[in-house]
Design a protein around this motif. Sequence first.
Motif, PDB file in Angstrom:
ATOM      1  N   ASP A  45     -10.569  -0.707  14.175  1.00 37.49           N
ATOM      2  CA  ASP A  45      -9.683  -1.072  13.068  1.00 37.49           C
ATOM      3  C   ASP A  45      -9.507   0.148  12.171  1.00 37.49           C
ATOM      4  O   ASP A  45     -10.417   0.549  11.464  1.00 37.49           O
ATOM      5  CB  ASP A  45     -10.330  -2.240  12.299  1.00 37.49           C
ATOM      6  CG  ASP A  45      -9.399  -2.809  11.231  1.00 37.49           C
ATOM      7  OD1 ASP A  45      -8.356  -2.188  10.953  1.00 37.49           O
ATOM      8  OD2 ASP A  45      -9.721  -3.880  10.694  1.00 37.49           O
ATOM      9  N   ASN A  46      -8.316   0.745  12.192  1.00 39.09           N
ATOM     10  CA  ASN A  46      -8.065   1.960  11.399  1.00 39.09           C
ATOM     11  C   ASN A  46      -7.430   1.671  10.051  1.00 39.09           C
ATOM     12  O   ASN A  46      -6.988   2.576   9.363  1.00 39.09           O
ATOM     13  CB  ASN A  46      -7.148   2.908  12.179  1.00 39.09           C
ATOM     14  CG  ASN A  46      -7.847   3.460  13.393  1.00 39.09           C
ATOM     15  OD1 ASN A  46      -8.944   3.988  13.294  1.00 39.09           O
ATOM     16  ND2 ASN A  46      -7.242   3.285  14.559  1.00 39.09           N
ATOM     17  N   MET A 188       3.645  -0.090   9.379  1.00 40.86           N
ATOM     18  CA  MET A 188       2.951   1.077   9.939  1.00 40.86           C
ATOM     19  C   MET A 188       1.802   1.425   8.996  1.00 40.86           C
ATOM     20  O   MET A 188       1.989   1.450   7.770  1.00 40.86           O
ATOM     21  CB  MET A 188       3.919   2.253  10.047  1.00 40.86           C
ATOM     22  CG  MET A 188       3.246   3.516  10.534  1.00 40.86           C
ATOM     23  SD  MET A 188       4.370   4.920  10.520  1.00 40.86           S
ATOM     24  CE  MET A 188       4.887   4.903  12.208  1.00 40.86           C
ATOM     25  N   THR A 189       0.611   1.664   9.556  1.00 44.57           N
ATOM     26  CA  THR A 189      -0.539   2.032   8.716  1.00 44.57           C
ATOM     27  C   THR A 189      -1.123   3.356   9.189  1.00 44.57           C
ATOM     28  O   THR A 189      -1.166   3.629  10.389  1.00 44.57           O
ATOM     29  CB  THR A 189      -1.658   0.969   8.793  1.00 44.57           C
ATOM     30  OG1 THR A 189      -2.057   0.838  10.153  1.00 44.57           O
ATOM     31  CG2 THR A 189      -1.208  -0.368   8.283  1.00 44.57           C
ATOM     32  N   LEU A 190      -1.558   4.170   8.264  1.00 45.12           N
ATOM     33  CA  LEU A 190      -2.237   5.430   8.589  1.00 45.12           C
ATOM     34  C   LEU A 190      -2.895   5.967   7.319  1.00 45.12           C
ATOM     35  O   LEU A 190      -2.638   5.489   6.221  1.00 45.12           O
ATOM     36  CB  LEU A 190      -1.261   6.469   9.167  1.00 45.12           C
ATOM     37  CG  LEU A 190       0.012   6.770   8.373  1.00 45.12           C
ATOM     38  CD1 LEU A 190      -0.235   7.880   7.369  1.00 45.12           C
ATOM     39  CD2 LEU A 190       1.116   7.176   9.336  1.00 45.12           C
ATOM     40  N   SER A 223      -4.162   6.017   1.768  1.00 41.92           N
ATOM     41  CA  SER A 223      -3.711   5.266   2.938  1.00 41.92           C
ATOM     42  C   SER A 223      -2.280   4.808   2.688  1.00 41.92           C
ATOM     43  O   SER A 223      -1.843   4.676   1.540  1.00 41.92           O
ATOM     44  CB  SER A 223      -4.628   4.080   3.221  1.00 41.92           C
ATOM     45  OG  SER A 223      -4.711   3.230   2.099  1.00 41.92           O
ATOM     46  N   VAL A 224      -1.564   4.605   3.792  1.00 41.00           N
ATOM     47  CA  VAL A 224      -0.153   4.231   3.723  1.00 41.00           C
ATOM     48  C   VAL A 224       0.033   2.886   4.427  1.00 41.00           C
ATOM     49  O   VAL A 224      -0.489   2.696   5.526  1.00 41.00           O
ATOM     50  CB  VAL A 224       0.720   5.292   4.446  1.00 41.00           C
ATOM     51  CG1 VAL A 224       2.176   4.832   4.561  1.00 41.00           C
ATOM     52  CG2 VAL A 224       0.635   6.631   3.743  1.00 41.00           C
ATOM     53  N   VAL A 225       0.749   1.975   3.781  1.00 44.51           N
ATOM     54  CA  VAL A 225       1.238   0.776   4.482  1.00 44.51           C
ATOM     55  C   VAL A 225       2.747   0.782   4.268  1.00 44.51           C
ATOM     56  O   VAL A 225       3.221   0.650   3.136  1.00 44.51           O
ATOM     57  CB  VAL A 225       0.620  -0.530   3.922  1.00 44.51           C
ATOM     58  CG1 VAL A 225       1.168  -1.729   4.691  1.00 44.51           C
ATOM     59  CG2 VAL A 225      -0.895  -0.504   4.009  1.00 44.51           C
ATOM     60  N   SER A 263      -5.042  10.337  10.669  1.00 41.42           N
ATOM     61  CA  SER A 263      -5.807   9.368  11.469  1.00 41.42           C
ATOM     62  C   SER A 263      -4.909   8.680  12.479  1.00 41.42           C
ATOM     63  O   SER A 263      -3.708   8.865  12.482  1.00 41.42           O
ATOM     64  CB  SER A 263      -6.419   8.318  10.546  1.00 41.42           C
ATOM     65  OG  SER A 263      -5.378   7.555   9.993  1.00 41.42           O
ATOM     66  N   ALA A 264      -5.559   7.868  13.293  1.00 42.82           N
ATOM     67  CA  ALA A 264      -4.795   7.074  14.253  1.00 42.82           C
ATOM     68  C   ALA A 264      -3.876   6.133  13.478  1.00 42.82           C
ATOM     69  O   ALA A 264      -4.193   5.720  12.371  1.00 42.82           O
ATOM     70  CB  ALA A 264      -5.756   6.272  15.098  1.00 42.82           C
TER      71      ALA A 264
END
Length: 404
Positions: A45-46, A188-190, A223-225, A263-264
């Motif tokens: 879980d990233n 999209m998350t990273l 972090s980005v959502v 990150s992934a």
Amino acid sequence: MPDKNADKHAAIVVGDGPAGLTAAISLAVSGVNTTLIGLQPAVPDNRTTALLAGSVAALDTLGVWQLCAGNAAPLRTMRIVDDTGRLWRAPEVNFTAEEIGLEAFGHNIENRHLTEALRQRACSLPALSIIEDEVVAVLPQAENVVVSLKCGTSLHGQIIIGADGRRSLCRSAADITIDERRYPQAAMTLCLSHSRPHHDISTEFHTPSGPFTLVPLPGNRSSVVWVLGSGMAEELAELDNLALADEIEKASHSILGKLKVESARGMFLLHAATARHFADRRIALVGEAAHVLPPIGAQGLNLGLRDAATIAELIVAAQRDRRDPGGADVMSRYDRMRRADIGSRTIAVDLLNRSLLSDLLPVQGARGLGLYLLDRMGPLRRAVMREGVAPAAGQPRLMRGEAL
Ligand SMILES: Cc1cc2nc3c(=O)[nH]c(=O)nc-3n(C[C@H](O)[C@H](O)[C@H](O)COP(=O)(O)OP(=O)(O)OC[C@H]3O[C@@H](n4cnc5c(N)ncnc54)[C@H](O)[C@@H]3O)c2cc1C
């Protein structure tokens, strides 16, 4: 037919995600003999989670927060920027925790650090047994529930906490149906690093495809959502990290300077689901087994932790009074206690998302007016902030920093 060879347990938690681990720890620290059964997901879980102040207080009371606080960043200001480019545009609104007497609204943490701390705490509790296996069947009976494992063993529990995620086997065993909604979007998350500091400010850009949110992590990281229409999600998914960093810098109007995607990535189709009941037949649902929300406004796991704290509170009280922890009164009280909190958050997230997607001028105007009023009216803004951090529907004891 009851299985005469099955082992007897007071509470069995099925599912070892963050909601299940929190439920199991809450019970075991209060002396309830608990078994946690879980099967680790194959994919790491990233994601990150913005934990609101009540969730942080609960984790602190349970002895978990001390194990992961160093990996979390405080969220002191929440900024909303209308980036829809539409006729009815709202002013930028800044919510500061200080205004309601808090140091921070909450903390943002990578899920891997949170889960690691929960596991570490779970392993230290003598009242908690952990079994790494898959549950293949759950059979509610009059006096208990039989849980069958893939390895062939069966366990008897007086109450089952179904924390087994969105495709919950426990929910089906309790014969509880769900209401589902799909949205034409993906998130999209990273995580990324940046050249400018975030100053503990979380920024949510409202765009015509949904919110694009930057949430602080320790140091010059965030972090980005990014909630996107399906065509754009596919286009961005094709980009390499350098090209994607350029797109994110454009979308964020360079507020964090130069960006490096580190990150992934994750991509999640937007979906909402709410169980018609949250408990029945000695099975209580917590976390995504009970409700799935789109990743807007950081509500999902915060609700899941409030579920875990509430059911633990009811079970501990029942055991103390020598009542049946899986009896009808615990089932109906849990269902009643979670209804308003889960229902109101689900509706609020749905309305915000729909107002961004809508092409109707009156809908855009109503959203803009709402933000305008929040910007101008201090008492209203403070009431909304307080409700965001601690629901008026009632906080479980753990969220108030009180032991069970
Ligand atoms: C992009 C994105 C961003 C998000 N950001 C936030 C945020 O900022 N704040 C917030 O509050 N929430 C956030 N959420 C929501 C949050 O991530 C979820 O609410 C949370 O992860 C759900 O946890 P859970 O323990 O309920 O379920 P899960 O994490 O799905 O855990 C379920 C566990 O049960 C196990 N399991 C399932 N079936 C069985 C079985 N039969 N036998 C044994 N084990 C089983 C699974 O392997 C898994 O380990 C976000 C969600 C998304 C998609």
